[in-house]
Design an enzyme around this catalytic site. Structure first.
Site, PDB file in Angstrom:
ATOM      1  CB  THR A 182       8.706   0.394   8.433  1.00  0.00           C
ATOM      2  OG1 THR A 182       9.211   1.481   9.149  1.00  0.00           O
ATOM      3  CG2 THR A 182       7.250   0.262   8.715  1.00  0.00           C
ATOM      4  CB  THR A 232       3.662  -0.527   8.389  1.00  0.00           C
ATOM      5  OG1 THR A 232       4.666  -0.703   7.374  1.00  0.00           O
ATOM      6  CG2 THR A 232       2.724  -1.722   8.335  1.00  0.00           C
TER       7      THR A 232
HETATM    8  N1  ASP Z   1       5.389   4.275   6.757  1.00  0.00           N
HETATM    9  C1  ASP Z   1       6.808   4.357   6.540  1.00  0.00           C
HETATM   10  C2  ASP Z   1       7.118   5.635   5.818  1.00  0.00           C
HETATM   11  O1  ASP Z   1       6.397   6.018   4.928  1.00  0.00           O
HETATM   12  C3  ASP Z   1       7.351   3.228   5.775  1.00  0.00           C
HETATM   13  C4  ASP Z   1       6.857   1.892   6.176  1.00  0.00           C
HETATM   14  O2  ASP Z   1       5.920   1.738   6.904  1.00  0.00           O
HETATM   15  O3  ASP Z   1       7.455   0.950   5.726  1.00  0.00           O
HETATM   16  O4  ASP Z   1       8.131   6.218   6.100  1.00  0.00           O
END
Ligand code: ASP
Length: 308
Positions: A182, A232
């Site tokens: 992400t 993230t």
């Molecule tokens: N935090 C994001 C989610 O849970 C995913 C990510 O950071 O990769 O949607």
């Protein structure tokens, strides 16, 4: 005479993402910095950097976002926040190229967070064309996860079976070896104003309608007079820790930025992917418990370079 803050942009490509993607993060940071050098705001810079990463199909945001368990649907979350208290977000938005630009429009609206069909309808109304962000890589990633689920005796195409992820299966599959991918960006503009932007296609095994931390103020991102923070990792865990706000409070209390990010990561057990980037007056920092590609671009403001 006070020394002007340098212009600074940090980006990330997800906790657990390949270090080989760092060039994309660096390119995004440079685009954010060039926005600042053209006198754009911190919000302009963080948004511009996020657009570059949404358009890079190696990342799980915009083009390249993860598919939901039904194997058809892509629903994306995105948000922006500024040190002046601005916040705008979209959740579970579908079929747009750049969710971050829709989130930015929400920031200028009477609302803070718009989700689902309403978010998609808003995108159309402000001119975002119908766009399919599905990539062969995202499809292959889901197919691999689904086949592992089937081997484990879970019928993933029946959504009620999701309850059975609890236990070993979920732990084995949650983002398995593909990382999160992400994206996020934080920026510091001349005069010490800050902004954060984050955008995601979510985690790997998701029901339709699931929204993670990324668009949640204080969880996936936060900004205030002391700086800007972007997280993230596994959204369900990050929300419970109100992670970005917690890290911001430590920074505002005087903890060095890198140390505050590390302290945030250390709140989680090693089984939970998590990463953070942040900027403050004193500089920028990042920490993660998995490899996390990061970009960083910094320059003196044009006035300090004699270019004003
Ligand atoms: N935090 C994001 C989610 O849970 C995913 C990510 O950071 O990769 O949607």
């Amino acid at each position: 005479m006070s020394v002007p803050s340098t212009l600074l942009v940090l980006t990330h490509g997800g906790a657990g993402a390949s270090a080989a993607h760092a060039d994309g993060c660096q390119r995004a940071a440079v685009v954010g910095l060039s926005t600042l050098l053209r006198k754009g705001s911190a919000l302009d810079a963080a948004t511009a950097a996020a657009v570059v990463l949404e358009d890079d199909d190696r990342f799980n945001a915009g083009t390249g976002s993860n598919l939901r368990l039904d194997g058809r649907t892509i629903q994306m979350d995105a948000a922006v926040a500024t040190s002046e208290g601005g916040y705008g977000a979209v959740g579970a938005i579908e079929r747009v190229k750049n969710p971050i630009l829709v989130a930015r429009t929400v920031l200028g609206s009477p609302h803070a967070l718009i989700v689902g069909q309403g978010a998609t309808a808003l995108a159309r109304r402000i001119g975002h064309a119908d766009y399919d962000p599905t990539t062969p890589r995202a499809r292959a990633k889901l197919d691999r996860a689904l086949s592992i689920l089937r081997q484990a005796g879970v019928a993933p195409d029946q959504e009620p079976a999701a309850a059975r992820w609890q236990g070993g299966v979920r732990e084995r599959l949650w983002n398995f070896d593909d990382g999160c991918d992400t994206i996020g960006a934080v920026a510091r503009a001349q005069g010490g104003t800050f902004a954060a932007a984050c955008s995601t296609g979510g985690t790997l095994l998701m029901l339709r309608g699931r929204v993670g931390d990324s668009p949640i103020y204080g969880a996936g991102l936060y900004a205030g007079p002391a700086g800007a923070v972007c997280a993230t990792g596994i959204g369900e865990e990050i929300i419970r820790h109100l992670l970005s706000r917690s890290v911001y409070e430590w920074i505002a209390g005087g903890t060095p930025v890198g140390e505050a990010c590390r302290r945030g990561v250390d709140l989680f057990p090693g089984t939970v992917d998590v990463g953070l980037i942040a900027v403050a007056e004193s500089g920028g920092g990042a920490a993660a418990n998995r490899p996390m590609p990061v970009g960083r671009a910094e320059a003196s403001p044009p006035a300090a370079q004699g270019l004003d």
